[in-house]
Design an enzyme around this catalytic site. Structure first.
Site, PDB file in Angstrom:
ATOM      1  N   TYR A  53      47.415  42.706  31.716  1.00  0.00           N
ATOM      2  CA  TYR A  53      46.110  42.707  30.555  1.00  0.00           C
ATOM      3  C   TYR A  53      45.387  41.686  30.380  1.00  0.00           C
ATOM      4  O   TYR A  53      44.091  41.695  30.322  1.00  0.00           O
ATOM      5  CB  TYR A  53      46.939  43.239  29.429  1.00  0.00           C
ATOM      6  CG  TYR A  53      45.976  43.595  28.312  1.00  0.00           C
ATOM      7  CD1 TYR A  53      44.969  44.444  28.098  1.00  0.00           C
ATOM      8  CD2 TYR A  53      46.236  42.800  27.070  1.00  0.00           C
ATOM      9  CE1 TYR A  53      44.074  44.753  27.052  1.00  0.00           C
ATOM     10  CE2 TYR A  53      45.260  42.938  25.994  1.00  0.00           C
ATOM     11  CZ  TYR A  53      44.157  43.904  26.041  1.00  0.00           C
ATOM     12  OH  TYR A  53      43.604  44.011  24.859  1.00  0.00           O
ATOM     13  N   LYS A  84      41.144  40.818  30.795  1.00  0.00           N
ATOM     14  CA  LYS A  84      40.426  40.483  29.869  1.00  0.00           C
ATOM     15  C   LYS A  84      39.629  39.180  30.068  1.00  0.00           C
ATOM     16  O   LYS A  84      38.564  39.114  29.683  1.00  0.00           O
ATOM     17  CB  LYS A  84      41.006  40.740  28.404  1.00  0.00           C
ATOM     18  CG  LYS A  84      41.392  42.043  28.164  1.00  0.00           C
ATOM     19  CD  LYS A  84      40.137  42.711  27.756  1.00  0.00           C
ATOM     20  CE  LYS A  84      40.472  44.205  27.046  1.00  0.00           C
ATOM     21  NZ  LYS A  84      39.340  44.976  26.562  1.00  0.00           N
TER      22      LYS A  84
END
Ligand code: NAP
Length: 245
Positions: free
Chosen positions: A163, A167
């Site tokens: 994750y 990002k």
């Protein structure tokens, strides 16, 4: 009437941002990969007296879905003032740099990075027709390379490598998007909503959806002197909330 598109707007932070944009006089297109879920969200907001809303089927990982949404919205309006790239997934747990599967990486990057690029590219012509176009990419302070490069930083001990990588890539996309649009009226920023109580966090978190929605909204409503190409995290950093990249 100004118009806005929010991806992943059927629930959580996206729904809250859609609500707040509608309250600020925007006609809001609620992107939802499941149309019924988007329509239910519209009905929920209708119940609050908000009517300038429409659900649009939009799976950010599907080029067909993105272009169908672009065509449908293009029939309704020649101008899009605000794009909030909110749709995102965590990739689930566990996820470790040493053990995460390529399938995990691919799925998370498909949504959090390639989805944002695809949606932005599909809607850029409508945004270019706006007098003050705004793009908000919903990021996270967990994507900060400098914060997480301190391996012993007790404040940033929790790590979700897949994750976070997605990002961080989104942040670099944001920087370059702002760079390519410099000298225009565009404001393009990456914004962390804070650790927020949604399905995403199993309703854990230090921020309410209302607080998160307000943090995102602020950058959708930036005036002509507002920042561009910046990264903000109001929960973790005092005003002006600039987050280290
Ligand atoms: N909650 C936090 O603490 C936190 C912190 C920092 C950043 N963020 C970011 O904030 C954003 C919203 O998160 P949230 O907390 O509101 O999570 P959420 O409640 O799980 O909502 C995520 C939204 O994204 C949608 N979505 C996922 N994949 C999609 C796809 N392929 N196409 C279109 N929509 C898709 C979901 O649709 P479905 O309902 O169909 O699944 C849902 O509407 C995400 O980008 C997340 O990374 C959240």
């Amino acid at each position: 009437m100004k118009s806005a598109l929010v991806t992943g707007a059927n629930k959580g932070i996206g729904l809250e941002v859609a609500k707040r944009l509608a309250q600020h006089g925007f006609f809001v297109y609620l992107g939802s990969r499941n149309l019924e879920s988007g329509e239910a969200a519209v009905r929920q907001l209708n119940g609050l007296g908000l009517t300038a809303l429409e659900a649009v089927q939009l799976d950010v990982t599907s080029p067909e879905s993105i272009w169908a949404a672009r065509a449908a919205i293009g029939v309704k309006t020649p101008v899009l003032d605000v794009l909030v790239n909110n749709a995102g997934i965590s990739g689930g747990q566990p996820q470790a740099a040493l053990h995460a599967t390529l399938e995990q990486f691919r799925a998370v990057f498909e949504t959090n990075v390639f989805g944002v690029a695809s949606v932005t590219q599909a809607f850029i012509d409508l945004l270019q027709q706006a007098q003050q176009p705004r793009i908000v990419n919903v990021s996270t302070a967990m994507a900060s390379l400098s914060l997480y490069a301190d391996l012993d930083n007790p404040n940033f001990a929790f790590r979700v490598p897949v994750y976070q990588a997605s990002k961080a890539a989104l942040n670099m996309y944001t920087i370059n998007l702002a760079h390519e649009l410099r000298g225009t009226a565009f404001k393009v920023n990456a914004v962390c909503p804070g650790y927020t109580q949604t399905d995403f966090t199993s309703h854990q978190g230090t921020s309410t959806v209302a607080e998160a929605g307000e943090r995102i909204l602020k950058y959708a409503l930036l005036g002509p002197d507002g920042p561009t190409g910046q990264y903000f995290s109001e929960e973790y950093f005092p005003a002006p909330a600039t987050c280290p990249w």
